[in-house]
Scaffold this motif. Sequence first.
Motif, short mmCIF file in Angstrom:
data_model
loop_
_atom_site.label_atom_id
_atom_site.label_comp_id
_atom_site.label_asym_id
_atom_site.label_seq_id
_atom_site.Cartn_x
_atom_site.Cartn_y
_atom_site.Cartn_z
N ILE A 276 0.85 -1.19 0.00
CA ILE A 276 0.00 0.00 0.00
C ILE A 276 0.88 1.24 0.00
O ILE A 276 1.74 1.40 0.87
CB ILE A 276 -0.95 -0.01 1.21
N ARG A 277 0.67 2.07 -0.99
CA ARG A 277 1.47 3.28 -1.06
C ARG A 277 0.56 4.48 -1.26
O ARG A 277 -0.45 4.40 -1.93
CB ARG A 277 2.45 3.17 -2.23
N GLU A 278 0.96 5.59 -0.69
CA GLU A 278 0.13 6.78 -0.78
C GLU A 278 0.40 7.51 -2.09
O GLU A 278 1.53 7.79 -2.44
CB GLU A 278 0.47 7.70 0.39
N VAL A 279 -0.66 7.75 -2.84
CA VAL A 279 -0.51 8.44 -4.12
C VAL A 279 -0.81 9.92 -3.95
O VAL A 279 -0.10 10.78 -4.46
CB VAL A 279 -1.44 7.81 -5.19
N VAL B 15 -5.22 9.19 -0.73
CA VAL B 15 -5.58 8.14 -1.67
C VAL B 15 -4.39 7.20 -1.78
O VAL B 15 -3.26 7.64 -1.98
CB VAL B 15 -5.90 8.73 -3.05
N SER B 16 -4.65 5.91 -1.62
CA SER B 16 -3.57 4.94 -1.72
C SER B 16 -3.55 4.32 -3.10
O SER B 16 -4.54 4.35 -3.82
CB SER B 16 -3.75 3.82 -0.69
N LYS B 17 -2.42 3.74 -3.41
CA LYS B 17 -2.26 3.06 -4.70
C LYS B 17 -3.35 2.00 -4.86
O LYS B 17 -3.60 1.22 -3.95
CB LYS B 17 -0.88 2.41 -4.72
N GLY B 18 -4.00 2.01 -6.02
CA GLY B 18 -5.03 1.01 -6.30
C GLY B 18 -6.43 1.42 -5.88
O GLY B 18 -7.39 0.73 -6.19
N ASP B 19 -6.54 2.55 -5.17
CA ASP B 19 -7.87 3.03 -4.78
C ASP B 19 -8.68 3.42 -6.01
O ASP B 19 -8.14 3.83 -7.03
CB ASP B 19 -7.73 4.30 -3.91
#
Lengths: 254, 273
Positions: A2-5, A28-32
């Motif tokens: 999970i990474r924050e975009v 918003v996290s990666k893949g949201d």
Amino acid sequence: MIREVIRCEQLTVEIEGVPILKNLSFSVSKGDFLAIVGPNGGGKTTLLRVLLGLQKPSSGTVSVFGGDPGHTPGRIGYVPQRLFFDRDFPLSVKDVVLMGRIALKSPFQHYSKIDREAVGEALKIVGLSSLGNRRIGALSGGELQRALIARALAGKPELLLLDEPTASVDPEMKTTIYDLLDHLGKTMTILLVTHDTGTVSRFVSRVLCLNCGMVQREPPSAIPGGHVVEKVYPYPVDLLVHHPADDATATKNP
Amino acid sequence: MPGELFAFEFLRNAALASLLASIACGIIGSYVVVKKIGFISGGIAHTAFGGIGLGYYLGVNPLFGVIPFSLGAAIAIGLLSRKAKVAEDTAIGAFWAVGMATGVILIGLTPGYAPNLFSYLFGNILTVPTGDLWMISILDLSIAALSWLFSKEFLAISFDEEYAEVSGVKTTFFYLLLLCLIALTVVILMRVVGIVLVIALLTIPAAIARLFSRSIGGMMLLASLLSALFCLAGLWVSYILDLASGATIIVLAGSAFLLVHAGRHLISFARGR
């Protein structure tokens, strides 16, 4: 992983003294797959413009991919709400989609074979392969919207920002576009500004409801990732926060 | 085309100047038309008159006054309309008139009679000296080279400037560069049709070409050919009938524009029945 975009903290935007967004905090996290809803004038488009670096925040901090907005153009695909252009513009659909590659090129470079291949792939994804050579002004509303999505996809972005992609298309085309986004959501992070709360709640992972007046009255959510939701919107807001897993309970149309 | 047009040096120079001017006209005119900056181009052209006045005042070839003056005007109008809180048409209108006024004052301050003044306003292609042909060629080459180098940026800001900005294109820089190329094109066309008529030659061939083109490159090529056709035909008609060359070129181009549009309406009307 999970990474924050995207991360917004206490974001406030005033345009010519008029507050548009007030103390907005979210991440918003990666893949949201985040839908942004809210009444007209609620600041949805302004929020996208801030994330794109087109609008400076009055206060608060915004980071996109860990840096200032507008500094990572190659990683973001943008689909504007409505493109006002000359219908007689001598440009094919392919030429327009090719412009989605410009962020990846340096000023003196011309488009290459790799760029043209990426255009072919993007047109295939949105189902416009057969219309590549058509003049852009000859497309219908729904086709144009898909061409603009193809333009955003041509640069192979990690984050896709869409501003009411279904505002000017018929219901059938709406379904096509949402199916397309649902499919794209599996591989990229998506932020979607929309009015179709009922439809999107089926497949988005989170909803952010923007309303300036509401945020003014309530303390902003201090938790990153917190959802700012209130029942000031004339749609079934109670459905808004859910995960795709609870799909069965959330399929209620407006 | 009668051979006598090329029998005299001044006619040969006039024909060459027409052809050279048409190259810049087709390339830059296409951007002016698709980006809808005809009014701004008219503003740059008229402001350039101040440069003519400056040339007379300093006693140098007015072209040396016009080039820096029109480039300065292009950047000033561009910046003012972008950055300052002034409506674009207000900024252009102000520059338009002040540029011309400056020219009038400078010419008034110059002792003696100002020769060829009329030809800068309304063009006189029959008086183009060979030296100016070289200058026009160099300007042509610069315009064509820069347009080719930055074709994708110019196309991007012409079609969808916001998207170009989001994609990391330095839109203000390229917009100002485009205005500067317009200024240089104005300098070239000034010899052919004069400051007052420049805007018609910059827009009409490109506007006709747009109707029949599928790409911006094709539009530029067709606009250049049309521009050459109007210039040479106008030159010939003006020679035969002893009319002002610049004005004849513009009247021909304008008539062709009207005919093409009338023809299109007739065709769509006939199809509709």
